[in-house]
Write a protein that holds these residues in place. Structure first.
Motif, PDB file in Angstrom:
ATOM      1  N   LEU A   1      34.789  32.772  54.122  1.00 31.61           N
ATOM      2  CA  LEU A   1      36.069  33.665  53.988  1.00 31.61           C
ATOM      3  C   LEU A   1      36.502  33.926  52.664  1.00 31.61           C
ATOM      4  CD1 LEU A   1      38.151  32.340  56.991  1.00 31.61           C
ATOM      5  CD2 LEU A   1      36.812  34.498  56.838  1.00 31.61           C
ATOM      6  N   PHE A   2      36.279  32.814  51.732  1.00 30.70           N
ATOM      7  CA  PHE A   2      36.789  33.045  50.395  1.00 30.70           C
ATOM      8  C   PHE A   2      35.674  33.810  49.556  1.00 30.70           C
ATOM      9  CE2 PHE A   2      39.343  28.817  50.437  1.00 30.70           C
ATOM     10  CZ  PHE A   2      40.720  29.533  49.937  1.00 30.70           C
ATOM     11  N   ILE A   3      34.521  33.675  49.852  1.00 30.13           N
ATOM     12  CA  ILE A   3      33.439  34.359  49.203  1.00 30.13           C
ATOM     13  C   ILE A   3      33.525  35.955  49.368  1.00 30.13           C
ATOM     14  CG2 ILE A   3      30.901  34.621  49.124  1.00 30.13           C
ATOM     15  CD1 ILE A   3      32.249  32.219  47.337  1.00 30.13           C
ATOM     16  N   LYS A   4      33.846  36.143  50.726  1.00 31.30           N
ATOM     17  CA  LYS A   4      33.973  37.529  50.941  1.00 31.30           C
ATOM     18  C   LYS A   4      34.879  38.223  50.074  1.00 31.30           C
ATOM     19  CE  LYS A   4      32.345  37.537  55.648  1.00 31.30           C
ATOM     20  NZ  LYS A   4      32.832  37.550  57.045  1.00 31.30           N
ATOM     21  N   ASP A   5      36.249  37.579  49.825  1.00 27.44           N
ATOM     22  CA  ASP A   5      37.228  38.008  48.956  1.00 27.44           C
ATOM     23  C   ASP A   5      36.679  38.033  47.570  1.00 27.44           C
ATOM     24  OD1 ASP A   5      38.756  38.236  51.017  1.00 27.44           O
ATOM     25  OD2 ASP A   5      39.998  36.440  50.639  1.00 27.44           O
ATOM     26  N   ARG A   6      35.922  37.031  47.207  1.00 31.26           N
ATOM     27  CA  ARG A   6      35.307  36.865  45.692  1.00 31.26           C
ATOM     28  C   ARG A   6      34.639  38.280  45.237  1.00 31.26           C
ATOM     29  NH1 ARG A   6      33.866  38.150  41.342  1.00 31.26           N
ATOM     30  NH2 ARG A   6      32.855  36.835  40.125  1.00 31.26           N
ATOM     31  N   PHE A   7      33.946  38.785  45.991  1.00 23.98           N
ATOM     32  CA  PHE A   7      33.042  39.737  45.570  1.00 23.98           C
ATOM     33  C   PHE A   7      33.655  41.230  45.698  1.00 23.98           C
ATOM     34  CE2 PHE A   7      29.966  36.286  45.797  1.00 23.98           C
ATOM     35  CZ  PHE A   7      29.385  36.546  44.592  1.00 23.98           C
ATOM     36  N   ASN A   8      35.016  41.319  46.236  1.00 20.92           N
ATOM     37  CA  ASN A   8      35.380  42.465  46.484  1.00 20.92           C
ATOM     38  C   ASN A   8      36.775  42.711  45.273  1.00 20.92           C
ATOM     39  OD1 ASN A   8      34.196  43.602  48.585  1.00 20.92           O
ATOM     40  ND2 ASN A   8      35.426  42.042  49.802  1.00 20.92           N
ATOM     41  N   LEU A   9      36.902  41.769  44.245  1.00 21.31           N
ATOM     42  CA  LEU A   9      37.660  41.765  43.144  1.00 21.31           C
ATOM     43  C   LEU A   9      37.481  42.752  42.135  1.00 21.31           C
ATOM     44  CD1 LEU A   9      37.877  37.707  42.721  1.00 21.31           C
ATOM     45  CD2 LEU A   9      39.443  39.285  43.919  1.00 21.31           C
ATOM     46  N   ASN A  10      38.426  43.477  41.535  1.00 21.28           N
ATOM     47  CA  ASN A  10      38.357  44.669  40.516  1.00 21.28           C
ATOM     48  C   ASN A  10      38.869  44.399  39.233  1.00 21.28           C
ATOM     49  OD1 ASN A  10      37.524  46.340  42.621  1.00 21.28           O
ATOM     50  ND2 ASN A  10      39.642  46.640  43.328  1.00 21.28           N
ATOM     51  N   SER A  11      39.373  42.969  38.949  1.00 21.55           N
ATOM     52  CA  SER A  11      39.926  42.912  37.397  1.00 21.55           C
ATOM     53  C   SER A  11      39.700  41.431  37.340  1.00 21.55           C
ATOM     54  CB  SER A  11      41.006  43.552  37.368  1.00 21.55           C
ATOM     55  OG  SER A  11      42.151  42.451  37.994  1.00 21.55           O
ATOM     56  N   HIS A  12      39.684  41.088  36.032  1.00 22.75           N
ATOM     57  CA  HIS A  12      39.886  39.712  35.489  1.00 22.75           C
ATOM     58  C   HIS A  12      40.996  38.976  36.190  1.00 22.75           C
ATOM     59  CE1 HIS A  12      38.756  36.119  32.860  1.00 22.75           C
ATOM     60  NE2 HIS A  12      40.259  36.343  32.525  1.00 22.75           N
ATOM     61  N   GLU A  13      42.178  39.621  36.155  1.00 21.34           N
ATOM     62  CA  GLU A  13      43.396  39.115  36.628  1.00 21.34           C
ATOM     63  C   GLU A  13      43.058  38.670  38.305  1.00 21.34           C
ATOM     64  OE1 GLU A  13      47.886  40.381  37.404  1.00 21.34           O
ATOM     65  OE2 GLU A  13      47.174  40.907  35.482  1.00 21.34           O
ATOM     66  N   ASP A  14      42.456  39.471  38.895  1.00 21.57           N
ATOM     67  CA  ASP A  14      42.234  39.374  40.403  1.00 21.57           C
ATOM     68  C   ASP A  14      41.448  38.042  40.228  1.00 21.57           C
ATOM     69  OD1 ASP A  14      43.616  41.566  41.108  1.00 21.57           O
ATOM     70  OD2 ASP A  14      42.004  43.002  41.510  1.00 21.57           O
ATOM     71  N   PHE A  15      40.423  37.971  39.486  1.00 22.99           N
ATOM     72  CA  PHE A  15      39.542  36.841  39.679  1.00 22.99           C
ATOM     73  C   PHE A  15      40.416  35.439  39.315  1.00 22.99           C
ATOM     74  CE2 PHE A  15      36.776  33.635  37.815  1.00 22.99           C
ATOM     75  CZ  PHE A  15      35.923  33.362  38.778  1.00 22.99           C
ATOM     76  N   ILE A  16      41.088  35.342  38.336  1.00 23.02           N
ATOM     77  CA  ILE A  16      42.078  34.290  38.022  1.00 23.02           C
ATOM     78  C   ILE A  16      42.991  33.845  38.994  1.00 23.02           C
ATOM     79  CG2 ILE A  16      43.842  33.668  36.596  1.00 23.02           C
ATOM     80  CD1 ILE A  16      41.130  33.754  35.119  1.00 23.02           C
ATOM     81  N   ASN A  17      43.434  34.743  39.798  1.00 24.52           N
ATOM     82  CA  ASN A  17      44.395  34.553  41.070  1.00 24.52           C
ATOM     83  C   ASN A  17      43.370  34.226  42.114  1.00 24.52           C
ATOM     84  OD1 ASN A  17      46.687  35.340  39.752  1.00 24.52           O
ATOM     85  ND2 ASN A  17      46.391  37.780  40.293  1.00 24.52           N
ATOM     86  N   PHE A  18      42.349  34.722  42.237  1.00 27.24           N
ATOM     87  CA  PHE A  18      41.365  34.163  43.402  1.00 27.24           C
ATOM     88  C   PHE A  18      40.891  32.790  43.155  1.00 27.24           C
ATOM     89  CE2 PHE A  18      36.748  33.337  44.138  1.00 27.24           C
ATOM     90  CZ  PHE A  18      36.955  33.459  45.602  1.00 27.24           C
ATOM     91  N   PHE A  19      40.549  32.600  41.945  1.00 27.35           N
ATOM     92  CA  PHE A  19      40.050  31.188  41.577  1.00 27.35           C
ATOM     93  C   PHE A  19      41.256  30.201  41.495  1.00 27.35           C
ATOM     94  CE2 PHE A  19      37.638  28.430  38.412  1.00 27.35           C
ATOM     95  CZ  PHE A  19      36.659  28.172  39.050  1.00 27.35           C
ATOM     96  N   SER A  20      42.222  30.561  41.167  1.00 25.62           N
ATOM     97  CA  SER A  20      43.317  29.896  41.386  1.00 25.62           C
ATOM     98  C   SER A  20      43.785  29.235  43.017  1.00 25.62           C
ATOM     99  CB  SER A  20      44.670  30.412  40.904  1.00 25.62           C
ATOM    100  OG  SER A  20      44.593  30.572  39.678  1.00 25.62           O
ATOM    101  N   SER A  21      43.612  30.407  43.819  1.00 24.78           N
ATOM    102  CA  SER A  21      43.608  29.778  45.253  1.00 24.78           C
ATOM    103  C   SER A  21      42.510  29.025  45.824  1.00 24.78           C
ATOM    104  CB  SER A  21      43.917  31.161  45.872  1.00 24.78           C
ATOM    105  OG  SER A  21      42.742  32.005  45.934  1.00 24.78           O
ATOM    106  N   VAL A  22      41.278  29.161  45.345  1.00 28.48           N
ATOM    107  CA  VAL A  22      40.253  28.410  45.651  1.00 28.48           C
ATOM    108  C   VAL A  22      40.416  26.857  45.416  1.00 28.48           C
ATOM    109  CG1 VAL A  22      37.507  27.965  45.570  1.00 28.48           C
ATOM    110  CG2 VAL A  22      38.749  30.214  45.866  1.00 28.48           C
ATOM    111  N   LEU A  23      40.846  26.794  43.802  1.00 29.72           N
ATOM    112  CA  LEU A  23      40.937  25.568  43.543  1.00 29.72           C
ATOM    113  C   LEU A  23      42.194  24.748  44.127  1.00 29.72           C
ATOM    114  CD1 LEU A  23      40.395  25.774  39.591  1.00 29.72           C
ATOM    115  CD2 LEU A  23      38.899  24.777  41.443  1.00 29.72           C
ATOM    116  N   GLU A  24      43.458  25.430  44.458  1.00 30.50           N
ATOM    117  CA  GLU A  24      44.483  24.857  45.066  1.00 30.50           C
ATOM    118  C   GLU A  24      44.094  24.355  46.670  1.00 30.50           C
ATOM    119  OE1 GLU A  24      48.554  26.447  46.727  1.00 30.50           O
ATOM    120  OE2 GLU A  24      47.834  27.555  44.841  1.00 30.50           O
ATOM    121  N   TYR A  25      43.305  25.382  47.156  1.00 28.48           N
ATOM    122  CA  TYR A  25      42.892  25.073  48.557  1.00 28.48           C
ATOM    123  C   TYR A  25      42.135  23.836  48.829  1.00 28.48           C
ATOM    124  CZ  TYR A  25      41.079  25.513  53.332  1.00 28.48           C
ATOM    125  OH  TYR A  25      40.777  25.242  54.586  1.00 28.48           O
ATOM    126  N   TYR A  26      41.177  23.749  47.627  1.00 23.91           N
ATOM    127  CA  TYR A  26      40.145  22.551  47.820  1.00 23.91           C
ATOM    128  C   TYR A  26      40.635  21.303  47.462  1.00 23.91           C
ATOM    129  CZ  TYR A  26      36.638  25.406  50.059  1.00 23.91           C
ATOM    130  OH  TYR A  26      36.001  26.111  50.922  1.00 23.91           O
TER     131      TYR A  26
END
Length: 191
Positions: free
Chosen positions: A72-97
């Motif tokens: 589910l995370f990875i599906k979201d990962r490859f739909n990001l459009n900006s560096h800021e989106d990636f930072i927010n995504f990566f933050s949520s992954v790190l927080e979750y795990y």
């Protein structure tokens, strides 16, 4: 009508899983027996077998849970459009795990013929990267082979996630991105 699972059953399953993870943090999977699990969980043998066929079944359930969440995370990962989106995504992954740190670390170290969380996660990342590559027409921009790039991407992502979990670092995704930038400079200097 949905049939609700009895709260006692849920608590017993969670107790078995937690006991198993605690054992995996101090023993190799091959050395853990069902008796070890039931002793740790303070349950009877029949209670264990009411929930799981054997320790491999328990392992498979836990690994599949992580893989389903990761997909589910990875599906979201490859739909990001900006560096800021990636930072927010990566933050949520790190927080979750980070909340599942012990489970994640314990399962990463188990490698059986049929079940290997590390390799499975890496394959999910490679497939996601390959899909992204194909949809972005990246091969027309670079002479880098797709398979090579996807393997490097997946390996780097897994090493970064595992390092973060093992070191229990209090670092931000921004810090990790800066680290990747430094890594890029270091690698280019070595070549």
């Amino acid at each position: 009508m949905n049939k609700k699972t009895d709260l006692r059953i849920l608590k017993t399953r969670e107790n078995i899983r937690t006991s198993f993870i605690n054992l995996l943090l101090v023993k190799n999977f091959k050395d853990i027996t069902v008796q070890n699990i039931i002793d740790e969980a303070l349950i009877g043998r029949s209670t264990f077998y009411d929930h799981y066929y054997d320790k491999y079944d328990l392992l498979e359930h836990l690994v599949n849970e992580i893989l389903n969440e990761f997909n589910l995370f990875i599906k979201d990962r490859f739909n990001l459009n900006s560096h800021e989106d990636f930072i927010n995504f990566f933050s949520s992954v790190l927080e979750y795990y980070s909340k599942k740190r012990n489970v994640f670390l314990a399962l990463l170290n188990v490698h059986t013929e049929a079940i290997d969380l590390y390799n499975s996660l890496q394959n999910i990342l490679k497939e996601g990267c390959s899909y992204y590559w194909d949809n972005m027409n990246i091969d027309t921009k670079f002479t880098l082979p797709k398979e090579y790039f996807c393997r490097i991407y997946a390996s780097t992502a897994m090493i970064s996630l595992q390092w973060y979990m093992e070191n229990n670092e209090d670092c931000s995704p921004q810090y990790l991105m800066e680290t990747f930038g430094a890594l890029k400079l270091l690698v280019s200097g070595l070549l």
